[in-house]
Scaffold this motif. Structure first.
Motif, PDB file in Angstrom:
ATOM      1  N   ILE A 123       0.584  -1.237  -0.115  1.00  0.00           N
ATOM      2  CA  ILE A 123      -0.344   0.097  -0.108  1.00  0.00           C
ATOM      3  C   ILE A 123       1.069   1.693  -0.192  1.00  0.00           C
ATOM      4  O   ILE A 123       1.688   0.857   1.018  1.00  0.00           O
ATOM      5  N   THR A 124       0.692   2.327  -1.218  1.00  0.00           N
ATOM      6  CA  THR A 124       1.635   3.501  -1.241  1.00  0.00           C
ATOM      7  C   THR A 124       1.365   4.383  -0.117  1.00  0.00           C
ATOM      8  O   THR A 124       1.817   5.523   0.651  1.00  0.00           O
ATOM      9  N   HIS A 125      -0.335   4.849   0.227  1.00  0.00           N
ATOM     10  CA  HIS A 125      -0.258   5.608   0.868  1.00  0.00           C
ATOM     11  C   HIS A 125      -2.074   5.106   1.520  1.00  0.00           C
ATOM     12  O   HIS A 125      -3.214   4.748   1.268  1.00  0.00           O
ATOM     13  N   SER A 190      10.385   7.338   0.174  1.00  0.00           N
ATOM     14  CA  SER A 190       9.509   8.301   0.732  1.00  0.00           C
ATOM     15  C   SER A 190       9.391   8.945  -0.017  1.00  0.00           C
ATOM     16  O   SER A 190       9.949   9.057  -1.161  1.00  0.00           O
ATOM     17  N   VAL A 191       8.434   9.268  -0.438  1.00  0.00           N
ATOM     18  CA  VAL A 191       7.687  10.865  -1.039  1.00  0.00           C
ATOM     19  C   VAL A 191       6.702  11.767  -0.447  1.00  0.00           C
ATOM     20  O   VAL A 191       6.277  11.385   0.345  1.00  0.00           O
ATOM     21  N   HIS A 212       6.990   2.143  -9.361  1.00  0.00           N
ATOM     22  CA  HIS A 212       5.581   2.616  -9.183  1.00  0.00           C
ATOM     23  C   HIS A 212       5.740   3.808  -8.391  1.00  0.00           C
ATOM     24  O   HIS A 212       6.071   3.400  -6.915  1.00  0.00           O
ATOM     25  N   THR A 213       5.229   5.005  -8.832  1.00  0.00           N
ATOM     26  CA  THR A 213       6.337   5.927  -7.977  1.00  0.00           C
ATOM     27  C   THR A 213       4.798   6.393  -6.652  1.00  0.00           C
ATOM     28  O   THR A 213       5.461   7.400  -5.710  1.00  0.00           O
ATOM     29  N   GLY A 214       3.505   5.495  -6.647  1.00  0.00           N
ATOM     30  CA  GLY A 214       2.148   6.254  -6.071  1.00  0.00           C
ATOM     31  C   GLY A 214       2.635   7.387  -6.160  1.00  0.00           C
ATOM     32  O   GLY A 214       2.871   8.329  -7.362  1.00  0.00           O
ATOM     33  N   ASP A 215       1.520   8.458  -5.574  1.00  0.00           N
ATOM     34  CA  ASP A 215       0.670   9.833  -5.944  1.00  0.00           C
ATOM     35  C   ASP A 215       1.420  10.566  -4.941  1.00  0.00           C
ATOM     36  O   ASP A 215       2.258  10.121  -4.439  1.00  0.00           O
ATOM     37  N   PHE A 216       2.278  11.484  -5.831  1.00  0.00           N
ATOM     38  CA  PHE A 216       3.748  12.079  -5.249  1.00  0.00           C
ATOM     39  C   PHE A 216       4.179  13.813  -5.493  1.00  0.00           C
ATOM     40  O   PHE A 216       3.273  14.013  -6.864  1.00  0.00           O
ATOM     41  N   SER A 246       3.537   5.704 -13.292  1.00  0.00           N
ATOM     42  CA  SER A 246       3.274   6.985 -12.306  1.00  0.00           C
ATOM     43  C   SER A 246       2.703   7.572 -12.563  1.00  0.00           C
ATOM     44  O   SER A 246       1.453   7.495 -13.070  1.00  0.00           O
ATOM     45  N   ASP A 247       2.140   8.834 -11.465  1.00  0.00           N
ATOM     46  CA  ASP A 247       0.291   9.096 -11.019  1.00  0.00           C
ATOM     47  C   ASP A 247       0.828  11.010 -12.320  1.00  0.00           C
ATOM     48  O   ASP A 247       1.693  11.243 -12.247  1.00  0.00           O
TER      49      ASP A 247
END
Length: 604
Positions: A123-125, A190-191, A212-216, A246-247
């Motif tokens: 899980i990214t966030h 960390s993003v 996978h960048t996640g939301d950043f 990427s997001d």
């Protein structure tokens, strides 16, 4: 570099040399040299063949099950051989056409079929579009979940509320940590985003790294001082990234996204301008950085903060308990004690910035909130812009607030919102930093994916290596090629209440038909021989009123009699089918569209 020499064997003319004799023949020095060289070439070829034989022969698969062509419902699978890791399990809020639906989650049929391969969910966030589907997904898959402390706290709360009998296996990780899952090595990065503990995820596979960048976003002055780890992304670029997802949320927005701290002045100005009025602030329940800014400003202006809305209260309580939010003593006041303070000393922070039907602000706008009643003494500030698809819901809420006499601050011109997503220049910076071989834009509607793909091409990624995918597409990557060659089931599953609904197109279709065309209920009573007793009864809702159309009633009654004569009198199902068919034919005559027909048969 290519070797341009034609042969490794010497081509110089042979010089006179003594001959060596033996039982096996006579060889010149040149012949011996050529044989030795040939043996070396043979050994090299053999070693090369062994290297090819030992190289990975499996195909790496990247499978988006949600999050493409839409805002929300994020879920992505990475598969190699007998191992799968899943990134995120989010929900999406319904649009206006999804009548009575609370939210939408991904179809996980593919994961259920391959459940034994799944090594974990990453899980990214903690935003709902990344964790909201877990109460429905986890009990079916029963795999461990890996994420940071705050995110796991939010997940634990959701699971206790929605699936209390299921005990999830939650594994805490920290930014910079690496975890081995099957053939994968997963590193968390960390993003910076609009919620603490947001992570990017790098998955090392036998074929290369999937990022996978996640939301950043690249916020140089984040509220919690945790910046995006530029060095980690640069190091991945140095090593070489096979695929980056990427997001794309802000791929249409020029420049750089503002820092969250840029809102400090706007909040101070709000409290200063309306010092004699109660202030109602609506924001995302999980935007804890914004909660921190409001708490800090309230302390400066000697105001008390009241939190309203279950998700807002739960998230803030969790963040304070885990140390992610800090509040001056006495600043936070329970909702039940709100009436003890003058309105000018209060800030009410609640949910509903997206017009969610049962959120705090929407209930207040309808006069249905059990504690907060709004009127002309209140100022309402919406600290969020509408997510695409929610514009009408938000507009309706704002209209109701104005009708109550409130002053309402909203929209981009109010300057009350800063995005948590990278804009175009930041997206280009990351692409240039990472330099992936293949690229997939994710997290966004189709036009956003297109804009993001164009940025990738601007920084030098070949067009043939950029993939605009749809949910369910399977991107297969081999040693020297990649392409979308197959598809997995990836529809939408509708959730009504806390019960898992059917897949999109069944229940929703029925509700849409009822909303557009109404329903006709036909009741008939049959005797023991299957003959009609008395007249058929008709009840119609949302269409023809039979009380005002006696001639029409007779026409429908005759249609029902003809239907009963066509089928075997003991077969109720066939009778119902014929009644429905005959009535729909007449409805099309009068309405140009057929409503739902529900036949009821009673027997004496």
């Amino acid at each position: 570099m290519k070797n341009n020499s034609k042969s490794a064997i010497s081509t110089q003319p042979a010089t006179a040399s003594p001959q060596r004799r033996g039982n096996k023949g006579t060889y010149s020095r040149r012949a011996i040299s050529e044989k030795g060289t040939a043996m070396n070439v043979s050994r090299a070829a053999y070693a090369h063949r062994r290297k090819i034989a030992s190289a990975p022969t499996e195909t790496l698969k990247f499978i988006p099950l949600g999050g493409l062509g839409e805002i929300g419902k994020n879920m992505y699978a990475i598969e190699y051989g007998n191992d799968i890791v899943v990134i995120d399990a989010g929900l999406m809020f319904p649009d206006e056409e999804m009548l009575g639906i609370d939210f939408v989650i991904p179809d996980i049929s593919y994961l259920e079929e391959n459940r034994k391969k799944i090594r974990g969910i990453l899980i990214t966030h903690g935003h709902e579009d990344h964790i909201g589907a877990l109460p429905f997904v986890l009990p079916k898959l029963d795999v461990p979940v890996y994420s940071a402390k705050l995110t796991l706290g939010m997940i634990e709360g959701k699971m206790l509320e929605a699936a209390p009998r299921y005990k999830p296996r939650l594994v805490e990780v920290k930014a910079g940590e690496t975890v081995a899952l099957g053939v994968f090595k997963v590193t968390f990065i960390s993003v910076c985003h609009s919620i603490p503990d947001a992570l990017g995820i790098a998955v090392e596979t036998p074929l290369g790294i999937v990022l996978h960048t996640g939301d950043f976003k690249f916020d140089p002055t984040p509220v919690d001082d945790h910046v995006t780890d530029y060095a980690a992304f640069a190091e991945l670029g140095r090593k070489g990234v096979l695929l980056m997802a990427s997001d794309s949320t802000n791929a249409e927005r020029e420049g750089f996204t503002k820092s969250e701290k840029s809102l400090i002045g706007a909040i101070d100005n709000l409290f200063r301008t309306y010092r004699n009025r109660r202030v109602i602030i609506s924001a995302f329940a999980s935007n804890l950085h914004r909660v921190q800014l409001v708490l800090d400003a309230a302390a400066r202006f000697n105001r008390k903060v009241v939190f309203a809305g279950r998700s807002m209260v739960n998230n803030v309580d969790l963040a304070i308990r885990l140390g992610y939010i800090k509040a001056e003593p006495g600043t936070v006041v329970p909702l039940a004690e709100m009436d003890s303070y003058n309105d000018s000393h209060l800030v009410v922070m609640t949910t509903g910035s997206q017009g969610e039907p049962f959120s705090g602000l929407v209930l207040m706008s309808k006069g249905a909130h059990h504690r907060v009643k709004l009127d002309s003494k209140d100022v309402v500030a919406l600290f969020a812009n509408p997510i695409p698809g929610n514009e009408k819901l938000v507009s309706n809420t704002i209209n109701r607030l104005f009708e109550l006499g409130c002053e309402v601050l909203y929209g981009r011109e109010a300057g009350l919102h800063v995005s948590g997503h990278a804009s175009r220049e930041e997206l280009k910076m990351l692409l240039s930093m990472v330099k992936p071989k293949y690229f997939v834009p994710v997290h966004g509607e189709y036009r956003m994916q297109i804009r993001h793909s164009q940025l990738a091409e601007e920084v030098g990624i070949p067009e043939k290596n950029v993939f605009i995918m749809n949910n369910g597409d399977i991107l297969s990557i081999a040693r020297n090629s990649a392409g979308v060659k197959s598809k997995a089931p990836a529809g939408a599953v509708l959730v009504d209440g806390m019960a898992l609904g059917e897949k999109e197109g069944s229940i929703l279709k029925e509700r849409q038909e009822l909303s557009e065309n109404g329903v006709l209920v036909v009741s008939v009573t049959l005797d023991k021989k299957g003959l009609l007793v008395g007249e058929p009864c008709f009840e119609s809702y949302g269409q023809i009123h039979f009380k005002d159309a006696e001639g029409m009633r007779q026409e429908f009654s005759e249609a029902v009699r003809r239907a009963l004569k066509r089928e075997l009198p003991e077969d109720d199902e066939l009778l119902k089918k014929q009644i429905s068919l005959r009535c729909k034919e007449l409805l099309r005559k009068y309405m140009r569209s057929a409503s739902a027909v529900i036949p009821l048969i009673a027997r004496l």
